[in-house]
Design a protein around this motif. Structure first.
Motif, PDB file in Angstrom:
ATOM      1  N   THR A   1      80.536  -8.275 -43.804  1.00  0.00           N
ATOM      2  CA  THR A   1      80.806  -7.576 -42.557  1.00  0.00           C
ATOM      3  C   THR A   1      79.834  -8.130 -41.519  1.00  0.00           C
ATOM      4  O   THR A   1      79.272  -9.216 -41.704  1.00  0.00           O
ATOM      5  N   VAL A   2      79.623  -7.422 -40.431  1.00  0.00           N
ATOM      6  CA  VAL A   2      78.687  -7.848 -39.391  1.00  0.00           C
ATOM      7  C   VAL A   2      77.840  -6.650 -38.979  1.00  0.00           C
ATOM      8  O   VAL A   2      78.214  -5.494 -39.206  1.00  0.00           O
ATOM      9  N   SER A   3      76.704  -6.930 -38.370  1.00  0.00           N
ATOM     10  CA  SER A   3      75.819  -5.860 -37.899  1.00  0.00           C
ATOM     11  C   SER A   3      75.063  -6.349 -36.675  1.00  0.00           C
ATOM     12  O   SER A   3      75.116  -7.525 -36.320  1.00  0.00           O
ATOM     13  N   ASP A   4      74.339  -5.434 -36.051  1.00  0.00           N
ATOM     14  CA  ASP A   4      73.533  -5.810 -34.881  1.00  0.00           C
ATOM     15  C   ASP A   4      72.485  -6.845 -35.246  1.00  0.00           C
ATOM     16  O   ASP A   4      72.208  -7.764 -34.472  1.00  0.00           O
ATOM     17  N   ASN A   5      71.871  -6.702 -36.421  1.00  0.00           N
ATOM     18  CA  ASN A   5      70.829  -7.640 -36.835  1.00  0.00           C
ATOM     19  C   ASN A   5      71.397  -8.920 -37.418  1.00  0.00           C
ATOM     20  O   ASN A   5      70.743  -9.971 -37.353  1.00  0.00           O
ATOM     21  N   CYS A   6      72.581  -8.833 -37.978  1.00  0.00           N
ATOM     22  CA  CYS A   6      73.181  -9.988 -38.646  1.00  0.00           C
ATOM     23  C   CYS A   6      74.607 -10.207 -38.136  1.00  0.00           C
ATOM     24  O   CYS A   6      75.593  -9.966 -38.854  1.00  0.00           O
ATOM     25  N   PRO A   7      74.742 -10.681 -36.893  1.00  0.00           N
ATOM     26  CA  PRO A   7      76.076 -10.962 -36.356  1.00  0.00           C
ATOM     27  C   PRO A   7      76.673 -12.191 -37.040  1.00  0.00           C
ATOM     28  O   PRO A   7      75.960 -12.977 -37.679  1.00  0.00           O
ATOM     29  N   ALA A   8      77.954 -12.355 -36.890  1.00  0.00           N
ATOM     30  CA  ALA A   8      78.620 -13.497 -37.514  1.00  0.00           C
ATOM     31  C   ALA A   8      79.958 -13.733 -36.838  1.00  0.00           C
ATOM     32  O   ALA A   8      80.490 -12.868 -36.139  1.00  0.00           O
TER      33      ALA A   8
ATOM     34  N   VAL B   1      75.693 -24.313 -23.875  1.00  0.00           N
ATOM     35  CA  VAL B   1      76.884 -23.872 -24.598  1.00  0.00           C
ATOM     36  C   VAL B   1      76.458 -22.803 -25.595  1.00  0.00           C
ATOM     37  O   VAL B   1      75.659 -23.070 -26.504  1.00  0.00           O
ATOM     38  N   LYS B   2      76.994 -21.597 -25.430  1.00  0.00           N
ATOM     39  CA  LYS B   2      76.630 -20.480 -26.305  1.00  0.00           C
ATOM     40  C   LYS B   2      77.870 -19.976 -27.042  1.00  0.00           C
ATOM     41  O   LYS B   2      78.912 -19.715 -26.430  1.00  0.00           O
ATOM     42  N   LYS B   3      77.715 -19.852 -28.349  1.00  0.00           N
ATOM     43  CA  LYS B   3      78.808 -19.362 -29.180  1.00  0.00           C
ATOM     44  C   LYS B   3      78.750 -17.843 -29.253  1.00  0.00           C
ATOM     45  O   LYS B   3      77.673 -17.247 -29.280  1.00  0.00           O
ATOM     46  N   VAL B   4      79.909 -17.223 -29.320  1.00  0.00           N
ATOM     47  CA  VAL B   4      80.010 -15.771 -29.332  1.00  0.00           C
ATOM     48  C   VAL B   4      80.204 -15.284 -30.774  1.00  0.00           C
ATOM     49  O   VAL B   4      81.122 -15.733 -31.477  1.00  0.00           O
ATOM     50  N   TYR B   5      79.340 -14.373 -31.208  1.00  0.00           N
ATOM     51  CA  TYR B   5      79.413 -13.788 -32.548  1.00  0.00           C
ATOM     52  C   TYR B   5      79.620 -12.280 -32.409  1.00  0.00           C
ATOM     53  O   TYR B   5      79.195 -11.674 -31.433  1.00  0.00           O
ATOM     54  N   SER B   6      80.236 -11.693 -33.428  1.00  0.00           N
ATOM     55  CA  SER B   6      80.489 -10.252 -33.412  1.00  0.00           C
ATOM     56  C   SER B   6      79.362  -9.505 -34.109  1.00  0.00           C
ATOM     57  O   SER B   6      78.818  -9.954 -35.122  1.00  0.00           O
ATOM     58  N   THR B   7      79.032  -8.330 -33.565  1.00  0.00           N
ATOM     59  CA  THR B   7      78.063  -7.431 -34.206  1.00  0.00           C
ATOM     60  C   THR B   7      78.751  -6.194 -34.788  1.00  0.00           C
ATOM     61  O   THR B   7      78.087  -5.348 -35.375  1.00  0.00           O
ATOM     62  N   GLY B   8      80.041  -6.111 -34.604  1.00  0.00           N
ATOM     63  CA  GLY B   8      80.777  -4.927 -35.029  1.00  0.00           C
ATOM     64  C   GLY B   8      80.973  -3.950 -33.897  1.00  0.00           C
ATOM     65  O   GLY B   8      82.058  -3.409 -33.713  1.00  0.00           O
TER      66      GLY B   8
END
Length: 479
Positions: free
Chosen positions: A238-245, A443-450
């Protein structure tokens, strides 16, 4: 010293029989015949808390846990012994449910101890999931005097004829008048996790021959029960604030988890499949350190993976106690067959193409990261020229490009495929004669935190540019 016994009794008022479920304490004494590796989960229904009927216990709500239970047959001539297991007693309004929870690993040994003072043999008849016990492919006699024998006979007590049915024939020791038979339940892989066996009936007979007729004389029986095996928590990414993906899915199936260059962790989601177990924990370093599992929130776990590298799959260990005191633990290795990739920050080693176009001279050329360019004087006060970047910054995901001039963001290009970056800066005529300017494309990639998004730099280039101011003729002088 005899072992102390804790027990609960249920008296069957219609048959005048009783059943006891006992726990052997950890005190010394009578030998325990069951192997230390033996495990079993057993559900016994319709057993009260010592009262004469179910209604007396149906309103109780307390859960009781007993370690290493021993189940006594209705008339007391036989015992089922379980080692390395726990009995969970839970009352409901309809019945008093008993569940013996055991580690998931097979093969699981169960010990049947029988006493018979009159006969050299006892015939055991049982069905497992509707199949005669010896025919069950997951059944096997491990140790003892049990053999399989096919009988045709009349069951006197139940008034039914039994034809060509397989029994387990158990030899009774003539001196001790007892027999101990060890058998197992397990699948061919030796992993019984989550398996269920409905055992009904479970009867103990003597075989009596009268005038060439076989009569099965019922001596005792065990109440129907369900054998189950512990199912440990299952896990997924899954994803979290500390560990986005960034999750890469193909046809709705997660195939790749991408973590930011600046992060070194993954978020895990656990599910308690069977709603059992205590103190669940997980480890991502082969059991060196353990972390408590939170079923309601993401569980962050540090991983050792360098930027630009990947795991083809992700393995971890999961364990939980079977009783609230932590006497018996069950553990398993879980593998998530999803590629885990840590994105790399390519700044300083970018592969982006940089194209320069002078709008006044008409020249177009390519430069490298860190190069300097000069645009000619835009005498008509039109724009001086453009600097464009294009190419791939990452294989998957969405990216934003921030264009900064002398440290200040002057333009943003959003929601681009990271594999197809395209952004352009236009140098205005007002930059003429103002000297060199530092132009940076981030260039910044967008990751989800949930609950939101997290951006991390995955690429970038810098170009130094200036807009030339041509010499001017100064008029005037002495008269």
């Amino acid at each position: 010293m005899l072992k102390m016994l804790n027990y609960c009794k249920l008296k069957n008022t219609t048959r005048g029989l009783k059943k006891e479920i006992l726990e052997e304490s950890k005190m010394g004494g009578k030998k325990n015949f069951l192997s230390g590796t033996a495990v079993l989960l057993l559900l016994l229904s319709s057993c009260g808390g010592g009262g004469s009927n179910v209604s007396q216990v149906s309103e109780q709500t307390d859960q009781q846990i007993v370690v290493n239970p021993v189940i006594e047959s209705s008339s007391g001539i036989a015992l089922l012994k379980f080692k390395n297991a726990v009995l969970i007693e839970e009352p409901t309004r309809a019945s008093y449910n008993r569940v013996v929870v055991a580690p998931h690993t097979g093969a699981t040994n169960v010990q049947l101890e029988i006493r018979d003072v009159d006969n050299p043999y006892v015939y055991v008849y049982a069905k497992v999931n509707g199949v005669d016990l010896p025919n069950d492919p997951k059944f096997g006699i491990v140790d003892g005097s049990g053999t399989v024998e096919t009988l045709t006979a009349h069951d006197l007590v139940n008034n039914e004829d039994i034809t060509d049915t397989k029994f387990i024939k158990v030899s009774i020791d003539p001196e001790t008048k007892t027999s101990i038979l060890t058998f197992n339940y397990a699948d061919s892989t030796g992993n019984s996790e989550g398996m269920t066996f409905n055992v009904n009936p479970f009867r103990l007979y003597n075989l009596v021959t009268q005038d060439n007729s076989n009569i099965l004389d019922l001596g005792d029986y065990f109440e129907s029960f369900v054998i189950e095996f512990n199912h440990l928590p299952i896990v997924e990414f899954t994803v979290s604030d500390n560990c986005p993906a960034n999750k890469v899915e193909i046809d709705g199936q997660l195939v790749r988890l991408e973590i930011p260059p600046s992060k070194n962790c993954v978020a895990l989601s656990f599910t308690n499949v069977d709603s059992k177990g205590f103190s669940p924990q997980f480890s991502v370093d082969n059991g060196t350190t353990w972390s408590d599992i939170d079923y309601s929130s993401p569980n962050d776990a540090n991983v050792t993976i360098e930027p630009g590298n990947k795991f083809s799959s992700f393995s971890l260990q999961v364990k939980e106690a079977l009783d609230d005191s932590g006497t018996i633990f069950d553990s398993v290795q879980r593998t998530i067959n999803v590629e885990v990739y840590r994105d790399v920050n390519k700044v300083g080693a970018s592969g982006l193409n940089i194209e320069v176009n002078d709008l006044n001279s008409g020249n177009t050329w390519n430069v490298s990261d860190g190069d300097s360019v000069v645009f000619v004087d835009p005498r008509d006060n039109t724009n001086a020229g453009t600097i464009r970047i294009s190419g791939s910054s990452a294989s998957y995901g969405r990216c934003n490009v921030y264009i900064k001039k002398d440290g200040t963001t002057v333009a943003t290009v959003t929601d681009l495929p990271c594999s197809s970056i395209d952004a352009t800066f236009t140098a205005p005529a007002t930059d003429r004669g103002t000297g060199e300017h530092t132009l940076t494309f981030e260039v910044k990639k967008v990751y989800s935190t949930g609950t939101g998004t997290f951006e991390d730099t995955v690429d970038g280039v810098t170009v130094i540019y200036k807009v030339n101011q041509a010499p001017q003729i100064v008029t005037g002088g002495k008269g």
